[in-house]
Design a protein around this motif. Structure first.
Motif, mmCIF file in Angstrom:
data_model
loop_
_atom_site.group_PDB
_atom_site.id
_atom_site.type_symbol
_atom_site.label_atom_id
_atom_site.label_comp_id
_atom_site.label_asym_id
_atom_site.label_seq_id
_atom_site.Cartn_x
_atom_site.Cartn_y
_atom_site.Cartn_z
ATOM 1 N N HIS A 67 -7.198 -6.440 -6.256
ATOM 2 C CA HIS A 67 -7.230 -7.814 -6.754
ATOM 3 C C HIS A 67 -7.326 -8.861 -5.649
ATOM 4 O O HIS A 67 -7.601 -10.022 -5.946
ATOM 5 N N SER A 68 -7.047 -8.481 -4.409
ATOM 6 C CA SER A 68 -6.696 -9.478 -3.390
ATOM 7 C C SER A 68 -7.678 -9.558 -2.225
ATOM 8 O O SER A 68 -7.280 -9.675 -1.074
ATOM 9 N N VAL A 69 -8.972 -9.530 -2.506
ATOM 10 C CA VAL A 69 -9.978 -9.631 -1.440
ATOM 11 C C VAL A 69 -10.307 -11.112 -1.231
ATOM 12 O O VAL A 69 -10.713 -11.800 -2.162
ATOM 13 N N ASP A 70 -10.118 -11.578 0.005
ATOM 14 C CA ASP A 70 -10.319 -13.010 0.267
ATOM 15 C C ASP A 70 -11.084 -13.279 1.562
ATOM 16 O O ASP A 70 -11.085 -14.415 2.045
ATOM 17 N N VAL A 99 0.828 -1.205 0.000
ATOM 18 C CA VAL A 99 0.000 0.000 0.000
ATOM 19 C C VAL A 99 0.860 1.252 0.000
ATOM 20 O O VAL A 99 0.588 2.210 -0.734
ATOM 21 N N GLN A 100 1.908 1.259 0.813
ATOM 22 C CA GLN A 100 2.741 2.463 0.916
ATOM 23 C C GLN A 100 3.387 2.822 -0.418
ATOM 24 O O GLN A 100 3.424 3.991 -0.813
ATOM 25 N N GLU A 101 3.872 1.799 -1.133
ATOM 26 C CA GLU A 101 4.471 2.064 -2.448
ATOM 27 C C GLU A 101 3.434 2.603 -3.423
ATOM 28 O O GLU A 101 3.701 3.543 -4.175
ATOM 29 N N LEU A 102 2.263 2.008 -3.414
ATOM 30 C CA LEU A 102 1.205 2.445 -4.328
ATOM 31 C C LEU A 102 0.843 3.908 -4.070
ATOM 32 O O LEU A 102 0.777 4.716 -5.009
ATOM 33 N N ASP A 146 -3.258 9.747 -15.043
ATOM 34 C CA ASP A 146 -4.049 8.822 -15.861
ATOM 35 C C ASP A 146 -3.595 7.373 -15.691
ATOM 36 O O ASP A 146 -4.117 6.471 -16.354
ATOM 37 N N ILE A 147 -2.651 7.127 -14.779
ATOM 38 C CA ILE A 147 -2.262 5.761 -14.460
ATOM 39 C C ILE A 147 -3.369 5.097 -13.646
ATOM 40 O O ILE A 147 -3.939 5.689 -12.737
ATOM 41 N N ARG A 148 -3.674 3.848 -13.995
ATOM 42 C CA ARG A 148 -4.608 3.026 -13.213
ATOM 43 C C ARG A 148 -3.781 2.094 -12.340
ATOM 44 O O ARG A 148 -3.056 1.248 -12.847
ATOM 45 N N TRP A 149 -3.911 2.289 -11.031
ATOM 46 C CA TRP A 149 -3.139 1.494 -10.082
ATOM 47 C C TRP A 149 -3.921 0.271 -9.640
ATOM 48 O O TRP A 149 -5.101 0.357 -9.319
ATOM 49 N N HIS A 150 -3.237 -0.864 -9.593
ATOM 50 C CA HIS A 150 -3.836 -2.121 -9.173
ATOM 51 C C HIS A 150 -3.177 -2.576 -7.875
ATOM 52 O O HIS A 150 -1.943 -2.703 -7.816
ATOM 53 N N MET A 151 -3.975 -2.817 -6.853
ATOM 54 C CA MET A 151 -3.463 -3.368 -5.598
ATOM 55 C C MET A 151 -3.498 -4.882 -5.728
ATOM 56 O O MET A 151 -4.572 -5.493 -5.694
ATOM 57 N N ILE A 152 -2.320 -5.498 -5.919
ATOM 58 C CA ILE A 152 -2.279 -6.922 -6.202
ATOM 59 C C ILE A 152 -1.749 -7.743 -5.038
ATOM 60 O O ILE A 152 -1.835 -8.972 -5.059
ATOM 61 N N GLY A 153 -1.205 -7.079 -4.019
ATOM 62 C CA GLY A 153 -0.676 -7.796 -2.870
ATOM 63 C C GLY A 153 -1.715 -7.970 -1.772
ATOM 64 O O GLY A 153 -2.809 -7.403 -1.830
ATOM 65 N N HIS A 154 -1.345 -8.761 -0.770
ATOM 66 C CA HIS A 154 -2.231 -8.979 0.378
ATOM 67 C C HIS A 154 -2.528 -7.640 1.046
ATOM 68 O O HIS A 154 -1.632 -6.838 1.276
#
Length: 230
Positions: free
Chosen positions: A95-98, A57-60, A70-78
């Motif tokens: 991406h990572s809802v569990d 999250v911090q990097e994103l 106009d960049i679309r950011w994807h959160m792909i990690g836990h």
């Protein structure tokens, strides 16, 4: 170098689509930019990439502040529940809802901000102990619970396949995730799309495309080996 790598990946995606009888426009390349500096991301941006994936999250959030809007950011990690407030409104897709508890926290923050958050359900399709994600057998029940929450929209499924030397070994898992999405789509659950399949990384994205991936997450194949701080 980055631009050349992007061209190679794009050609590989196009070839995989050809083998599967798919249109290459139906597959979106996410450049996984974790640990990569802003300068490297800008190289990819200048070569036409607009979708970038981050694990932390911090990097994103830090990169989103300084890079083109106009960049679309994807959160792909836990994603931990206490970090949700930082990513809601910044990530185009989580991406990572569990779990229901994580989804409830995303819902609360989305309602507070009066926005709708697009999410994917992470499925541990290979049943690996080391991986996050819901089991295939529990996926539909989880989706039905999360779909009731306000401020959230389920767009599809995501998986992280095992690390293998031979990408063909993961074909069974990509095929299984595709079938799971088809089965859930048939149920016509309110507030649920199954249009997105996020699967495939540097080592196996071509097989993932052949099996129906709509998002592939490629890091090393674009940026080279990861650079971790010493």
């Amino acid at each position: 170098m980055t631009g050349d790598n992007i061209d190679i990946v794009a050609k590989n995606i196009q070839a995989a689509c050809g083998r599967a009888g798919r249109e290459s426009k139906d597959v979106t390349l996410i450049a996984v930019s974790k640990t990569k500096p802003v300068s490297a991301i800008m190289e990819a941006y200048e070569h036409g990439i607009r979708e970038f994936g981050e694990n932390k999250v911090q990097e994103l959030t830090q990169k989103a502040e300084v890079l083109p809007k106009d960049i679309r950011w994807h959160m792909i990690g836990h994603l931990q529940r206490n970090k949700v407030k930082y990513v809601v409104g910044k990530a185009a897709l989580i991406h990572s809802v569990d779990s229901v508890r994580l989804a409830e926290e995303i819902s609360r923050k989305a309602v507070k901000k009066k926005i709708s958050v697009s999410i994917l359900i992470e499925v541990n399709i290979a049943g690996e102990d080391s991986k996050f994600g819901v089991s295939p057998g529990e996926t539909e029940a989880l989706i039905r619970e999360i779909a009731k929450l306000p401020g959230i929209h389920i767009e599809g499924l995501m998986t992280i396949a095992p690390y293998v030397d031979d990408a063909e070994e993961n074909r069974q898992y990509f095929s299984a995730l595709k079938q799971l999405s088809v089965d859930i789509k048939r149920k016509n659950i309110d507030n649920v799309n199954m249009d997105v399949l996020s699967m495939g990384m540097t080592g196996d994205y071509m097989v993932a495309v052949e099996e129906g991936a709509s998002y592939v997450r490629v890091g090393t194949g674009i940026f080279g080996e990861r650079q971790y701080p010493v």
